[in-house]
Design an enzyme around this catalytic site. Structure first.
Site, PDB file in Angstrom:
ATOM      1  CB  CYS A  52      28.565  77.266   1.131  1.00 10.50           C
ATOM      2  SG  CYS A  52      28.111  76.184  -0.245  1.00 10.50           S
ATOM      3  CB  CYS A  68      42.087  85.652   0.417  1.00 12.50           C
ATOM      4  SG  CYS A  68      40.799  84.546  -0.166  1.00 12.50           S
ATOM      5  CG  ASP A 123      28.451  63.864 -17.583  1.00  8.06           C
ATOM      6  OD1 ASP A 123      28.699  64.054 -18.777  1.00  8.06           O
ATOM      7  OD2 ASP A 123      28.810  64.632 -16.679  1.00  8.06           O
ATOM      8  CG  LEU A 180      12.754  57.203 -11.907  1.00 12.81           C
ATOM      9  CD1 LEU A 180      12.378  56.041 -12.825  1.00 12.81           C
ATOM     10  CD2 LEU A 180      13.857  58.036 -12.575  1.00 12.81           C
ATOM     11  CD  GLU A 225      50.888  92.818 -10.157  1.00 10.78           C
ATOM     12  OE1 GLU A 225      51.857  93.510 -10.468  1.00 10.78           O
ATOM     13  OE2 GLU A 225      49.718  93.130 -10.378  1.00 10.78           O
TER      14      GLU A 225
HETATM   15  C1  FAD Z   1      27.414  72.424  -9.502  1.00 10.55           C
HETATM   16  C2  FAD Z   1      26.739  71.306 -10.243  1.00 10.55           C
HETATM   17  C3  FAD Z   1      27.491  70.495 -11.063  1.00 10.55           C
HETATM   18  C4  FAD Z   1      26.884  69.462 -11.772  1.00 10.55           C
HETATM   19  N1  FAD Z   1      27.634  68.711 -12.613  1.00 10.55           N
HETATM   20  C5  FAD Z   1      27.038  67.743 -13.354  1.00 10.55           C
HETATM   21  C6  FAD Z   1      27.778  66.970 -14.257  1.00 10.55           C
HETATM   22  O1  FAD Z   1      28.988  67.142 -14.432  1.00 10.55           O
HETATM   23  N2  FAD Z   1      27.118  66.017 -14.967  1.00 10.55           N
HETATM   24  C7  FAD Z   1      25.781  65.787 -14.802  1.00 10.55           C
HETATM   25  O2  FAD Z   1      25.250  64.894 -15.439  1.00 10.55           O
HETATM   26  N3  FAD Z   1      25.068  66.504 -13.942  1.00 10.55           N
HETATM   27  C8  FAD Z   1      25.656  67.474 -13.226  1.00 10.55           C
HETATM   28  N4  FAD Z   1      24.920  68.225 -12.371  1.00 10.55           N
HETATM   29  C9  FAD Z   1      23.470  68.010 -12.321  1.00 10.55           C
HETATM   30  C10 FAD Z   1      23.092  67.035 -11.253  1.00 10.55           C
HETATM   31  O3  FAD Z   1      23.633  65.780 -11.486  1.00 10.55           O
HETATM   32  C11 FAD Z   1      21.590  66.930 -11.247  1.00 10.55           C
HETATM   33  O4  FAD Z   1      21.095  68.198 -10.909  1.00 10.55           O
HETATM   34  C12 FAD Z   1      21.122  65.950 -10.216  1.00 10.55           C
HETATM   35  O5  FAD Z   1      21.458  64.652 -10.557  1.00 10.55           O
HETATM   36  C13 FAD Z   1      19.629  66.070  -9.980  1.00 10.55           C
HETATM   37  O6  FAD Z   1      19.308  65.300  -8.848  1.00 10.55           O
HETATM   38  P1  FAD Z   1      18.605  65.947  -7.584  1.00 10.55           P
HETATM   39  O7  FAD Z   1      18.304  64.832  -6.675  1.00 10.55           O
HETATM   40  O8  FAD Z   1      19.408  67.028  -7.028  1.00 10.55           O
HETATM   41  O9  FAD Z   1      17.320  66.514  -8.272  1.00 10.55           O
HETATM   42  P2  FAD Z   1      16.344  67.671  -7.785  1.00 10.55           P
HETATM   43  O10 FAD Z   1      16.940  68.992  -8.071  1.00 10.55           O
HETATM   44  O11 FAD Z   1      15.932  67.414  -6.397  1.00 10.55           O
HETATM   45  O12 FAD Z   1      15.158  67.389  -8.776  1.00 10.55           O
HETATM   46  C14 FAD Z   1      15.351  67.558 -10.154  1.00 10.55           C
HETATM   47  C15 FAD Z   1      14.095  67.186 -10.930  1.00 10.55           C
HETATM   48  O13 FAD Z   1      13.913  65.795 -10.896  1.00 10.55           O
HETATM   49  C16 FAD Z   1      12.620  65.458 -10.439  1.00 10.55           C
HETATM   50  N5  FAD Z   1      12.756  64.216  -9.695  1.00 10.55           N
HETATM   51  C17 FAD Z   1      13.746  63.900  -8.839  1.00 10.55           C
HETATM   52  N6  FAD Z   1      13.585  62.642  -8.432  1.00 10.55           N
HETATM   53  C18 FAD Z   1      12.467  62.169  -9.012  1.00 10.55           C
HETATM   54  C19 FAD Z   1      11.797  60.945  -8.976  1.00 10.55           C
HETATM   55  N7  FAD Z   1      12.240  59.922  -8.268  1.00 10.55           N
HETATM   56  N8  FAD Z   1      10.659  60.814  -9.697  1.00 10.55           N
HETATM   57  C20 FAD Z   1      10.187  61.832 -10.421  1.00 10.55           C
HETATM   58  N9  FAD Z   1      10.794  63.021 -10.510  1.00 10.55           N
HETATM   59  C21 FAD Z   1      11.931  63.185  -9.808  1.00 10.55           C
HETATM   60  C22 FAD Z   1      12.191  66.633  -9.619  1.00 10.55           C
HETATM   61  O14 FAD Z   1      10.796  66.735  -9.589  1.00 10.55           O
HETATM   62  C23 FAD Z   1      12.827  67.790 -10.369  1.00 10.55           C
HETATM   63  O15 FAD Z   1      12.015  68.156 -11.435  1.00 10.55           O
HETATM   64  C24 FAD Z   1      25.497  69.244 -11.625  1.00 10.55           C
HETATM   65  C25 FAD Z   1      24.738  70.059 -10.780  1.00 10.55           C
HETATM   66  C26 FAD Z   1      25.352  71.082 -10.102  1.00 10.55           C
HETATM   67  C27 FAD Z   1      24.537  71.959  -9.221  1.00 10.55           C
HETATM   68  S1  FES Z   2      40.456  81.551  -2.339  1.00  4.43           S
HETATM   69 FE1  FES Z   2      41.658  80.029  -1.387  1.00  4.43          FE
HETATM   70  S2  FES Z   2      42.878  81.190  -0.042  1.00  4.43           S
HETATM   71 FE2  FES Z   2      41.831  82.710  -1.195  1.00  4.43          FE
HETATM   72  S1  FES Z   3      29.031  76.168  -3.709  1.00  2.00           S
HETATM   73 FE1  FES Z   3      27.860  77.180  -2.246  1.00  2.00          FE
HETATM   74  S2  FES Z   3      28.562  79.172  -2.322  1.00  2.00           S
HETATM   75 FE2  FES Z   3      29.589  78.236  -3.997  1.00  2.00          FE
END
Ligand code: FAD
Ligand code: FES
Ligand code: FES
Length: 1373
Positions: free
Chosen positions: A81, A143, A400, A444, A1306
């Site tokens: 997406c 695909c 991490d 924060l 395959e």
């Molecule tokens: C597909 C995927 C892969 C990922 N891989 C990793 C990985 O390999 N390693 C890893 O460490 N993480 C990983 N993550 C997690 C990702 O790093 C965290 O979800 C991200 O850092 C959260 O930040 P955000 O801004 O999206 O938070 P949001 O989802 O917007 O908020 C998360 C929480 O934090 C709170 N918050 C945010 N900012 C503040 C602030 N300034 N003050 C107070 N509260 C606050 C919000 O209220 C909420 O509760 C992954 C996530 C996904 C979806």
């Molecule tokens: S998932 Fe990449 S071409 Fe089918």
């Molecule tokens: S990352 Fe959005 S559909 Fe998979």
């Protein structure tokens, strides 16, 4: 079973009204509602009713009808997406572009942003963008379902940097998964934009690149090694459009003005259930936070979003701090770097990388540790959205960043309306799973990351199930501070993630080691203390307890070595006092870095006398490739909604074996938008139908036999309502015994669907005569298909004569037709099944899709409305089953020179609750259990096990990969016992000669098998590299390399005779254009492309004059499934027959007018009342095996091949890197080398996943945990061998198939096995270091856990083995 579904009379329960919510959150003053203004593809969007719960993806797809952006997982894990967001930064007067996952981007976040989707950058109607052109022409799309996401990731990279480096390219693709291609062609296409020169790295030191000049500019050379018979040009880079950034969409000036001119003001958007507030500034943010303390601060939504979607979290108010500049500030102070908490992780990484380059190294230890983790944290799209503050406050135990920030005493600035406080991020900050010491009203504001100082050393570690875009299994941040000029510890801080509900501090261990010298005594004491302090119960969530505990001390050992190496630089020899670290231990500290895959693709050019324009044998690009790249290719769910269309959501069992006591849908039916419940009582015809391998129930009648068993369905006005209502259906169960989940359970309970056996020679007598015997076993885990497009169907009742139209993503349209007809109780001729294209299938859409179509058809029948059903990724994985897990137990008799004389083998496969294709798969496994070896005395028995798991089903190569992996297990065991190399034992036992005999006693010619083997050894320089591997292993204690070459032999053809038939329909119109259709479906494998090549060759007209619009049961009836690599063989022959019939009809007109054109002849035929519509039919061989006698012919022909892989493992973490793979496949005379090589690379990548990383995890109650890309890891671009060479065997002929070709789709899944055994080779070398020389079992997949625990050493021995009686978190089925 009791059913309650009647809604109470007169009650229509609304969701808790907005007024109530406002009251409870004091929202009355935010009565106004803003208009959401943003741009999509240069067009302004003004949304008056922006709902905070709506994500950009459904908005693009449903509201704006921009269906190019695809749904693959909904959780940020697949990249299908991906879109680009551009924003104007008025302060810096800069436009920034970044890629995001539209599935995790709330619509309300887009205020003032410009969104670019794949439709916005180019189209076939206007101009194709160079990114689109290159991926299509370089065969990077099969695909096509991942392609728009790939295009947008690359496009965004180029918008920021028109000549990126390959490292940037690698990072930008890390968040995009492709299940079809194996990534190499995608990388090759995009590498043409990069600055770094291209070199195949095979020229050897000081010699030139084998690929020559043409490859340097992105294409390949015509010939190689002076061999005029071999060609490697799959695409011509010279013809590519240049990248011209003046042609790109400009950022909308209106948005710039909006950003510059307007005072920032509070924005409020309100949906039915949720209010979204964008405060104007910090003061207002703190005000809001005190007013709505429970409201989350939504920054990137990468934590909140998945929690809402997958865990049911609900927030009536959300605060989005986009306008609070303090949260985005970046400041270097005297103490360190202060980052605003809303800084994205990408921005943070850029800032840190710049600082590392500019600031003295000793000050940037912490920065470096953070960058190391940031480079692999999530994918680029996630890092662009996710914020540092969000990562900290989410309090995830696998964050991490938190272990490093905590180990280095980073400082958090917290503010609320009442106060400001500054705290250290330490062990007191994390108070529970997902909970921190932040007060509800606090925000924060910033994080101070201090500079390091001279005697302070910092390191970060992580091990995940995939190197990139995967949460860590265990991670750690460690810091030591020495007393100046000594190796005496002044301060030690170590934090670990993945070993408890929070980031965990090894406080006691650190305390006890203060004032200790950094030496070997410290190492062993630290390990003991760590193990004492960081303990996990056997049932700990996440499982893998011993592995995780081993990782904690292995990480410490790495830290110990790193610090030691640094001390050597910092201290004089006298001050060090301790013994030096042996040279061969030092590489333990270097990470396994991977580069983007590259490679050679060799195939035979077409004969010099082939007619100009004849496409057969040419590397023609996939017919739809350009449309995939522009988003114009229509998949089932891209079809616009029908008038009054309803959405069907399935209700499935949460128990693995239970009686259904009652179904209560009363509350569900009261929900707004819900229309009806669909149960077995609504089935007008039969509920038990042929599916097509066996009779199966459509709806579960009374007893559920797996978690995910379909019980009933709910239809509603839209997807959201239907899903909510399905979740609200209450089912009461009564658990039943026994619960059979694993193969061992099935063996114990004798729970079998059936048994098969094959016998050759006299095993008992042979065992008497052999030099030695051995016994062993291996378990091969299952595999999820993970087609990028989940199951989906649209059923349209025609309203007349019971006619019904099914548009479906299915490999077997005929089966959907017959199943739907039987379920509805109508003749087959009332049901038309149509398939335009499928977004990947791999066997998973042969049988299961019919069941979903049938349920949707019952719903359509009951309601009289069109019904759509699209499975979510998690549902799809739960319900649809996958590849069968296998257990092989063997006894082998052999001679000490390596000859294998006798094998007695019993294998068990886990079929799940319904038979499906289990017996056929077991049969194929047995028929191929000899792999490429002639074993004179064989006794094979197979059991198809019936268990309480969702039934497993067809999957690319149908049991054969499991068979070859079992075979190679006993081959390597024999080699080890004979003290011979595995390759020697393989070679000794290979089939040889024209008259080889199969296991069911038919003759076949195995000479090409030997050719493949020898050519593979030679082209891979196997013997030289084997010596180099041994040399490497001598020099390195903790890194080991392994190399393995395996022969491949795979049967092709259906052993069910009636399936070996096909039909085609050819229609020629008076303008000469041709409409062609046949019984096969296009699912990315290039079938339609090859079919058009065949038709073009036969009719001698260009491919462009022929059109293939869809597969339909209404045009070609009674078709076979598109499966078994056999579809070109079958349908190609039918098309050929149709073409020849037509040519016969045209012949008189061609004869009369030899100089005429195709159009002339067609017109003449029409004028003379000759039918221009022909059908073609192909009757294939009668293939079958008599399983009583163990005789017959189970294959039309064999695909031969060989594969050689080299890997490097990290013995301390279990990580591995795929260095190189060479595959040679006998594809006969390839009809399309680009398609065939693409299939080989893609299949190999799936085999690589099967054997090394894809691990399904089930709870002891039979619940599948791994239900999405976050938990289940298919290979990403970082997993493909850095060098991937594929050759098609030259000069091979196959009289059994059209134009002497072979169906290779395959076969190369089996090639993944060479990686498994290369890993085993490397582990063997590691075990020798601790004196372990005997055989050992390496089960599949060889995950980091398998590898680490097999590399037995002092650390693994320190970890106590979990008590067997305690219940583990996950079981091995
Ligand atoms: C597909 C995927 C892969 C990922 N891989 C990793 C990985 O390999 N390693 C890893 O460490 N993480 C990983 N993550 C997690 C990702 O790093 C965290 O979800 C991200 O850092 C959260 O930040 P955000 O801004 O999206 O938070 P949001 O989802 O917007 O908020 C998360 C929480 O934090 C709170 N918050 C945010 N900012 C503040 C602030 N300034 N003050 C107070 N509260 C606050 C919000 O209220 C909420 O509760 C992954 C996530 C996904 C979806
Ligand atoms: S998932 Fe990449 S071409 Fe089918
Ligand atoms: S990352 Fe959005 S559909 Fe998979």
């Amino acid at each position: 079973m009791t059913l309650h579904f009647a809604p109470e009379q007169g009650t229509t329960r609304e969701f808790r009204s907005l007024k109530d919510q406002r009251k409870s959150f004091g929202m009355s003053q935010h009565s106004i509602m803003d208009e959401l203004v943003f741009f999509v593809n240069g067009r302004k969007v003004r949304e008056q009713n922006a709902d905070p719960e709506t994500m950009l993806l459904p908005y693009l797809r449903r509201t704006l009808r921009l269906t190019g952006t695809k749904y693959g997982c909904g959780g940020g894990g697949c990249g299908a997406c991906t879109v680009m967001i551009s924003k104007y930064n008025a302060l810096e007067k800069k436009i920034i572009h970044f890629s995001v996952n539209a599935c995790l981007t709330p619509l309300c976040m887009l205020y003032g942003a410009a969104v670019t989707t794949v439709e916005g950058i180019g189209s076939t109607r206007t101009r194709i963008h160079p990114v689109q052109e290159r991926i299509a022409k370089a065969h990077g799309s099969q695909c096509g379902f991942c392609t728009p996401g790939m295009v947008m990731s690359m496009y965004t990279l180029l918008r920021n940097n028109p000549t990126p480096s390959t490292a940037q390219l690698q990072q930008s693709l890390a968040g995009n998964l492709c299940r079809c291609t194996g990534y190499r062609p995608i990388v090759d296409a995009f590498r043409t934009f990069c600055t770094a020169s291209i070199c195949c790295q095979q020229g050897g030191p000081g010699t030139s690149c084998l690929l020559g000049k043409a490859e340097q500019d992105g294409s390949s050379t015509e010939t190689m090694d002076g061999d005029q018979d071999v060609c490697s040009q799959l695409f011509k880079a010279d013809d590519f459009l240049p990248l011209d950034d003046t042609q790109e969409l400009i950022f909308p000036p209106e948005l710039m003005l909006m950003e510059e001119k307007l005072e920032k003001r509070t924005l409020v958007f309100r949906g039915e259930r949720v209010m979204w507030i964008v405060p104007a500034n910090l003061v207002e943010l703190l005000e809001m936070k005190s007013q709505y303390p429970k409201a989350p601060l939504l920054v990137g939504n990468t934590n909140i979003g998945p929690n809402m979607k997958f865990k049911g979290a609900f927030h009536p108010v959300m605060i989005h701090p986009a306008n609070v500049s303090e949260l985005n500030s970046v400041q270097f102070t005297d103490e360190g770097l202060r980052l605003g908490a809303a800084c994205s992780l990408s921005h943070m990484k850029d800032v840190l990388v710049k600082a590392i380059a500019e600031i003295a190294t000793e000050k940037t230890e912490i920065f470096q540790a953070l960058v190391k983790q940031l480079c692999v944290l999530g994918g680029e799209q996630i890092r662009n959205m996710a914020s540092l503050g969000g990562n900290i406050v989410s309090g995830s135990p696998t964050s991490d960043l938190n272990p490093i920030l905590a180990a280095t005493n980073c400082i958090l600035e917290l503010v609320s309306r009442e106060r400001r406080r500054v705290i250290h991020l330490d062990e007191n900050f994390f108070v529970g799973f997902g909970k921190t010491a932040l007060m509800p009203e606090e925000v924060l504001l910033s994080i101070l990351i201090p500079y390091s100082r001279k005697w302070q050393l910092v390191s970060a570690f992580r091990q995940a199930s995939r190197r990139e875009n995967a949460f860590s299994i265990v991670n750690s941040g460690m810091q030591v501070v020495f007393k100046d000029e000594t190796r005496v510890i002044a301060e030690l801080r170590m934090f670990f993630g993945g070993v408890g509900p929070t980031t965990v501090c090894a406080k006691r261990c650190c305390k006890e080691l203060i004032n200790r010298s950094w030496d070997e005594d410290l190492l062993s004491q630290a390990c003991e203390l760590l193990l004492e302090e960081i303990s996990l119960p056997n049932s700990a969530p996440g499982g893998s307890v011993e592995f995780r505990r081993t990782l904690t001390i292995s990480f410490f050992y790495k830290f110990y070595l790193q610090v030691w190496q640094r001390l050597q630089q910092l201290l004089s020899k006298e001050d060090l006092f301790a013994a030096d670290i042996p040279e061969r231990h030092r590489s333990a500290t270097s990470p396994l870095l991977v580069e983007l895959p590259r490679g050679l693709q060799k195939f035979q050019p077409v004969s010099w006398d082939q007619l100009q324009g004849d496409p057969v044998g040419q590397p023609v690009a996939h017919l739809s490739a350009i449309k995939h790249t522009t988003g114009e290719a229509i998949y089932c769910d891209d079809i616009p909604s029908q008038e009054g269309e309803l959405f069907l959501a399935l209700v499935t069992s949460s128990r693995a074996h239970a009686k259904i006591v009652s179904i209560d849908a009363v509350e569900a039916l009261k929900l707004p938008g819900v229309v009806d419940i669909i149960t077995v009582q609504d089935v007008p015809g039969k509920n038990k139908v042929n599916m097509p391998f066996d009779m199966e129930e459509i709806f579960c009648m009374s007893e559920v036999t797996c978690v995910g068993h379909i019980i009933c369905g709910i239809v509603a006005n839209n997807q959201v309502c239907a899903k909510m209502a399905a979740a609200a259906v209450k089912i009461i169960y009564e658990d039943l015994e026994p619960l059979i989940l694993t193969l061992e359970d099935a063996i114990q309970h004798k729970s079998f669907f059936g048994r098969r056996k094959l016998e050759n020679g006299n095993v008992d007598a042979a065992f008497e005569k052999v030099d030695q015997q051995l016994e062993g076993q291996i378990h091969i885990g299952g595999q999820e298909h993970f087609y990028m497009e989940t199951h989906n169907v649209l059923v349209i009742p025609k309203g007349e004569d019971g006619e019904i139209e099914i548009i479906c993503s299915i490999q077997h349209p005929k089966n959907a037709q017959t199943v739907v007809a039987d379920v509805l109780g109508i003749p087959f001729n009332r049901v038309t099944v149509r398939v335009k294209r499928i977004g990947g299938a791999f066997g998973g859409k042969v049988a299961k899709a019919s069941k979903i179509a049938a349920i949707a058809a019952v719903a359509a029948h009951k309601t009289g409305c069109s019904v759509r059903c699209v499975l979510e990724r998690g549902e799809d994985m739960l319900i649809s089953g996958g590849r069968h897990p296998f257990l092989g137990r063997y006894k082998v008799g052999y001679m000490t020179d390596g000859r294998i004389i006798a094998v007695e083998l019993t294998c068990y496969c886990n079929g799940g609750n319904d038979l499906d294709a289990t017996l056929e798969i077991l049969e194929q496994a047995l028929l191929n259990m000899d792999s490429g070896y002639y074993i004179p005395h064989l006794h094979l028995t197979g059991f198809a096990c019936k268990t309480n798991l969702p039934s497993n089903t067809a999957f690319r190569a149908f049991g054969q990969p499991q068979a070859i992996a079992i075979t190679e297990s006993w081959i390597t065991d024999v080699a080890s016992k004979c003290n011979l190399s595995a390759e020697k034992v393989r070679e000794i036992n290979l089939y040889r000669g024209k008259e080889s005999c199969t296991l069911c006693k038919t003759i076949f010619d195995s000479r090409n098998q030997l050719r493949c083997w020898n050519e593979c050894l030679e082209s891979a320089s196997y013997h030289n590299r084997k010596i180099a591997v041994e040399e490497f292993n001598k020099l390195n204690r903790w890194k080991k390399r392994g190399i393995s070459v395996v022969p491949l032999k795979k049967t092709v053809g259906f052993s069910i005779p009636c399936l070996n038939q096909a039909g085609a329909l050819l229609q020629v119109y008076v303008d000469g254009s041709v409409l062609l259709t046949h019984g096969g479906t296009e699912m990315g494998q290039g079938l339609h492309t090859k079919i058009l090549q065949i038709a073009s060759h036969e009719l001698k007209i260009p491919m462009s004059a022929i059109h293939l619009n869809e597969t339909s049961t209404g045009t070609v009836p009674n078709t076979s499934p598109t499966a078994a690599s056999f579809s070109t063989d079958l349908n190609g022959m039918a098309v050929k027959a149709a073409c020849q019939t037509l040519l016969q009809r045209l012949e008189p007109f061609m004869h009369d007018n030899p100089k005429g054109t195709w159009k002339d002849w067609v017109k003449e035929a029409f004028m003379n009342k000759v039918s221009l519509s022909t059908t073609g039919f192909f009757k294939g061989e009668d293939l079958s095996v008599d399983w009583e006698k163990g005789e017959g012919n189970g294959a039309s022909y064999f695909i031969f091949g060989a594969s050689c892989s080299e890997v490097e493992i990290d013995c301390l973490t279990g990580d591995h890197k795929n260095i190189r793979t060479d595959i040679i496949i006998d594809a006969g005379s390839s009809i399309n080398p680009a398609v065939d090589i693409g299939q080989i690379e893609g299949a190999f990548s799936q085999g690589l996943g099967l054997f090394t990383m894809e691990e399904l995890k089930y709870s002891p109650k039979g619940v599948l945990y791994t239900r999405g890309p976050s938990q289940y890891k298919i290979p990403a671009v970082c997993d493909i061998p850095e060098q991937l060479n594929v050759s098609l065997l030259s000069g091979s002929k196959n009289p059994k198939a059209i134009y002497s070709s072979k169906g290779v789709g395959e076969s190369a899944v089996l090639a993944g096995c060479s990686v498994l055994y290369a890993i085993k080779d490397a582990i063997t070398a590691a075990r020798r270091e601790t004196g372990l020389t005997g055989n050992f079992t390496l089960n599949s997949p060889s995950t980091p856990e398998q590898i680490r625990m097999a590399c037995v050493d002092q650390f693994t021995k320190m970890v106590p083995v979990s008590a067997p009686e305690s219940t583990p978190w996950a079981i091995n089925v």
